[in-house]
Design a protein around this motif. Structure first.
Motif, PDB file in Angstrom:
ATOM      1  N   THR A  94       0.826  -1.209   0.000  1.00 23.69           N
ATOM      2  CA  THR A  94       0.000   0.000   0.000  1.00 23.69           C
ATOM      3  C   THR A  94       0.865   1.267   0.000  1.00 23.69           C
ATOM      4  O   THR A  94       1.994   1.272   0.489  1.00 23.69           O
ATOM      5  CB  THR A  94      -1.001   0.085   1.179  1.00 23.69           C
ATOM      6  OG1 THR A  94      -0.316   0.497   2.366  1.00 23.69           O
ATOM      7  CG2 THR A  94      -1.697  -1.243   1.404  1.00 23.69           C
ATOM      8  N   SER A  95       0.286   2.336  -0.521  1.00 24.22           N
ATOM      9  CA  SER A  95       1.021   3.599  -0.635  1.00 24.22           C
ATOM     10  C   SER A  95       1.238   4.269   0.718  1.00 24.22           C
ATOM     11  O   SER A  95       2.013   5.217   0.829  1.00 24.22           O
ATOM     12  CB  SER A  95       0.259   4.560  -1.553  1.00 24.22           C
ATOM     13  OG  SER A  95      -1.053   4.796  -1.063  1.00 24.22           O
ATOM     14  N   SER A  96       0.587   3.780   1.751  1.00 27.74           N
ATOM     15  CA  SER A  96       0.755   4.378   3.080  1.00 27.74           C
ATOM     16  C   SER A  96       1.954   3.805   3.832  1.00 27.74           C
ATOM     17  O   SER A  96       2.368   4.349   4.861  1.00 27.74           O
ATOM     18  CB  SER A  96      -0.508   4.190   3.919  1.00 27.74           C
ATOM     19  OG  SER A  96      -0.728   2.815   4.189  1.00 27.74           O
ATOM     20  N   LYS A  97       2.508   2.711   3.321  1.00 28.09           N
ATOM     21  CA  LYS A  97       3.667   2.087   3.963  1.00 28.09           C
ATOM     22  C   LYS A  97       4.868   2.229   3.038  1.00 28.09           C
ATOM     23  O   LYS A  97       4.905   1.640   1.964  1.00 28.09           O
ATOM     24  CB  LYS A  97       3.395   0.611   4.276  1.00 28.09           C
ATOM     25  CG  LYS A  97       2.350   0.395   5.354  1.00 28.09           C
ATOM     26  CD  LYS A  97       2.170  -1.092   5.625  1.00 28.09           C
ATOM     27  CE  LYS A  97       1.260  -1.337   6.816  1.00 28.09           C
ATOM     28  NZ  LYS A  97      -0.112  -0.882   6.578  1.00 28.09           N
ATOM     29  N   SER A 121      12.223  13.434  -6.225  1.00 30.47           N
ATOM     30  CA  SER A 121      12.586  14.775  -5.746  1.00 30.47           C
ATOM     31  C   SER A 121      11.606  15.310  -4.709  1.00 30.47           C
ATOM     32  O   SER A 121      12.011  15.953  -3.732  1.00 30.47           O
ATOM     33  CB  SER A 121      12.679  15.747  -6.931  1.00 30.47           C
ATOM     34  OG  SER A 121      11.458  15.797  -7.646  1.00 30.47           O
ATOM     35  N   ALA A 122      10.316  15.023  -4.891  1.00 35.39           N
ATOM     36  CA  ALA A 122       9.314  15.505  -3.933  1.00 35.39           C
ATOM     37  C   ALA A 122       9.481  14.820  -2.582  1.00 35.39           C
ATOM     38  O   ALA A 122       9.423  15.473  -1.530  1.00 35.39           O
ATOM     39  CB  ALA A 122       7.913  15.272  -4.481  1.00 35.39           C
ATOM     40  N   ASP A 123       9.693  13.497  -2.605  1.00 36.18           N
ATOM     41  CA  ASP A 123       9.882  12.768  -1.352  1.00 36.18           C
ATOM     42  C   ASP A 123      11.163  13.197  -0.654  1.00 36.18           C
ATOM     43  O   ASP A 123      11.196  13.346   0.574  1.00 36.18           O
ATOM     44  CB  ASP A 123       9.911  11.262  -1.609  1.00 36.18           C
ATOM     45  CG  ASP A 123       8.526  10.676  -1.839  1.00 36.18           C
ATOM     46  OD1 ASP A 123       7.531  11.411  -1.667  1.00 36.18           O
ATOM     47  OD2 ASP A 123       8.435   9.488  -2.206  1.00 36.18           O
ATOM     48  N   PRO A 210      10.932   1.078  13.064  1.00 36.43           N
ATOM     49  CA  PRO A 210      10.661   2.423  13.590  1.00 36.43           C
ATOM     50  C   PRO A 210      10.989   3.531  12.585  1.00 36.43           C
ATOM     51  O   PRO A 210      10.256   4.518  12.483  1.00 36.43           O
ATOM     52  CB  PRO A 210      11.552   2.501  14.834  1.00 36.43           C
ATOM     53  CG  PRO A 210      11.655   1.093  15.295  1.00 36.43           C
ATOM     54  CD  PRO A 210      11.735   0.286  14.029  1.00 36.43           C
ATOM     55  N   ILE A 211      12.076   3.353  11.825  1.00 41.47           N
ATOM     56  CA  ILE A 211      12.437   4.320  10.785  1.00 41.47           C
ATOM     57  C   ILE A 211      11.399   4.299   9.670  1.00 41.47           C
ATOM     58  O   ILE A 211      10.923   5.351   9.207  1.00 41.47           O
ATOM     59  CB  ILE A 211      13.821   4.004  10.203  1.00 41.47           C
ATOM     60  CG1 ILE A 211      14.911   4.179  11.274  1.00 41.47           C
ATOM     61  CG2 ILE A 211      14.106   4.881   8.981  1.00 41.47           C
ATOM     62  CD1 ILE A 211      15.272   5.598  11.592  1.00 41.47           C
ATOM     63  N   PHE A 212      11.031   3.108   9.224  1.00 35.84           N
ATOM     64  CA  PHE A 212      10.047   2.986   8.150  1.00 35.84           C
ATOM     65  C   PHE A 212       8.705   3.586   8.553  1.00 35.84           C
ATOM     66  O   PHE A 212       8.065   4.292   7.763  1.00 35.84           O
ATOM     67  CB  PHE A 212       9.860   1.511   7.776  1.00 35.84           C
ATOM     68  CG  PHE A 212      10.888   0.985   6.820  1.00 35.84           C
ATOM     69  CD1 PHE A 212      12.027   1.709   6.511  1.00 35.84           C
ATOM     70  CD2 PHE A 212      10.719  -0.243   6.214  1.00 35.84           C
ATOM     71  CE1 PHE A 212      12.975   1.219   5.627  1.00 35.84           C
ATOM     72  CE2 PHE A 212      11.652  -0.743   5.317  1.00 35.84           C
ATOM     73  CZ  PHE A 212      12.786  -0.009   5.028  1.00 35.84           C
ATOM     74  N   ASP A 213       8.277   3.282   9.753  1.00 34.65           N
ATOM     75  CA  ASP A 213       6.977   3.788  10.194  1.00 34.65           C
ATOM     76  C   ASP A 213       6.993   5.306  10.325  1.00 34.65           C
ATOM     77  O   ASP A 213       6.016   5.983   9.974  1.00 34.65           O
ATOM     78  CB  ASP A 213       6.584   3.137  11.522  1.00 34.65           C
ATOM     79  CG  ASP A 213       6.269   1.660  11.383  1.00 34.65           C
ATOM     80  OD1 ASP A 213       6.074   1.199  10.248  1.00 34.65           O
ATOM     81  OD2 ASP A 213       6.227   0.963  12.418  1.00 34.65           O
ATOM     82  N   TYR A 214       8.100   5.831  10.821  1.00 35.74           N
ATOM     83  CA  TYR A 214       8.206   7.283  10.955  1.00 35.74           C
ATOM     84  C   TYR A 214       8.188   7.955   9.578  1.00 35.74           C
ATOM     85  O   TYR A 214       7.430   8.915   9.356  1.00 35.74           O
ATOM     86  CB  TYR A 214       9.489   7.650  11.700  1.00 35.74           C
ATOM     87  CG  TYR A 214       9.671   9.146  11.871  1.00 35.74           C
ATOM     88  CD1 TYR A 214       8.993   9.832  12.874  1.00 35.74           C
ATOM     89  CD2 TYR A 214      10.488   9.873  11.009  1.00 35.74           C
ATOM     90  CE1 TYR A 214       9.139  11.211  13.016  1.00 35.74           C
ATOM     91  CE2 TYR A 214      10.639  11.248  11.143  1.00 35.74           C
ATOM     92  CZ  TYR A 214       9.964  11.909  12.155  1.00 35.74           C
ATOM     93  OH  TYR A 214      10.102  13.270  12.292  1.00 35.74           O
ATOM     94  N   LEU A 215       8.998   7.447   8.652  1.00 32.20           N
ATOM     95  CA  LEU A 215       9.051   8.064   7.328  1.00 32.20           C
ATOM     96  C   LEU A 215       7.777   7.829   6.537  1.00 32.20           C
ATOM     97  O   LEU A 215       7.411   8.653   5.693  1.00 32.20           O
ATOM     98  CB  LEU A 215      10.261   7.550   6.552  1.00 32.20           C
ATOM     99  CG  LEU A 215      11.578   8.235   6.916  1.00 32.20           C
ATOM    100  CD1 LEU A 215      12.752   7.612   6.185  1.00 32.20           C
ATOM    101  CD2 LEU A 215      11.510   9.727   6.603  1.00 32.20           C
ATOM    102  N   SER A 216       7.078   6.735   6.804  1.00 29.52           N
ATOM    103  CA  SER A 216       5.781   6.535   6.158  1.00 29.52           C
ATOM    104  C   SER A 216       4.816   7.632   6.577  1.00 29.52           C
ATOM    105  O   SER A 216       4.055   8.163   5.753  1.00 29.52           O
ATOM    106  CB  SER A 216       5.199   5.162   6.533  1.00 29.52           C
ATOM    107  OG  SER A 216       5.965   4.124   5.987  1.00 29.52           O
ATOM    108  N   SER A 217       4.857   8.003   7.852  1.00 29.09           N
ATOM    109  CA  SER A 217       4.014   9.085   8.346  1.00 29.09           C
ATOM    110  C   SER A 217       4.411  10.418   7.713  1.00 29.09           C
ATOM    111  O   SER A 217       3.553  11.203   7.285  1.00 29.09           O
ATOM    112  CB  SER A 217       4.118   9.174   9.872  1.00 29.09           C
ATOM    113  OG  SER A 217       3.373  10.270  10.370  1.00 29.09           O
TER     114      SER A 217
END
Length: 229
Positions: A94-97, A121-123, A210-217
């Motif tokens: 999913t695009s949220s993860k 570039s946007a990310d 924890p890094i993935f979840d933070y950056l997903s947010s």
């Protein structure tokens, strides 16, 4: 759950391929290649099952998660026809993860990597803006004991001075320079061949969550915290 182990014959095939990297030898040993390839496919299938107990993996086919062993010599500096390694990539669903998982199995040079290897570039701008605003939170995430135990720190390409639009004297300029956000863990051949290796890989991947979840947010919200997807 009984899990697949990487067989010594799989590493032996890769060692021999490195010494005989030509089409004639490969065609004569196609059966051995297929056995080694299937061994790694089974390993990846078990890993996907394990990872789906704590994450959501998009890949449904272990075989399709594998990169081809054939080199595309048109765009490669190496003109050897084959890669002397097995590699695969897993993507979060999913695009949220956000975030991806990669692994290379090669005698004497096996490793896994995870993170953000080529953010658009946007990310990249959004990540840097978050570093600019929340540097302290980044420091805390990067000092996590489990993360440091498994990865020793973050790596990736960086700009030489400072990114355009950001203060060159910012307190987190060392983090703002990053263009990639990668975490790598190396394995010995003994570790690769050991029973329980797939569980070890799963555990190392899990420590980056924890890094993935933070950056997903971060990547699914704007600077006001409003959801953008």
């Amino acid at each position: 759950m009984s899990t697949t182990t990487i067989k010594p014959s799989t590493l032996d095939f890769l060692k021999t391929l490195e010494l005989n990297n030509n089409r004639e030898w490969f065609n004569e040993n196609k059966t051995t290649y297929l056995e080694a390839h299937d061994n790694v496919v089974d390993f990846v299938a078990d890993l996907i099952v394990l990872m789906n107990t704590h994450d959501a993996i998009e890949n449904q086919s272990a075989k399709k998660s594998m990169y081809r062993i054939y080199n595309d010599v048109r765009f490669s500096k190496s003109k050897l026809p084959y890669k002397s390694r097995f590699t695969f990539k897993l993507q979060r669903a999913t695009s949220s993860k956000r975030g991806g998982y990669y692994m290379s199995i090669q005698p004497g040079n096996s490793y896994l990597a995870c993170g953000f290897s080529s953010p658009n570039s946007a990310d990249l701008k959004r990540i840097r803006k978050d570093i600019e605003i929340n540097a302290d939170e980044w420091r805390i995430l990067l000092k996590d004991k489990s993360l440091l135990k498994n990865f020793k720190g973050m790596s990736g390409e960086q700009v030489l001075t400072y990114p355009r639009g950001f203060d060159k004297d910012h307190e987190a300029i060392d983090l703002l320079r990053y263009k990639q956000f990668i975490f790598r863990h190396n394995f010995t051949d003994e570790e690769v061949l050991a029973a329980g290796f797939v569980e070890k890989v799963d555990k190392v991947y899990k420590s980056v969550r924890p890094i993935f979840d933070y950056l997903s947010s971060v990547l699914t919200t704007d600077l006001n915290g409003e959801t953008i997807i």
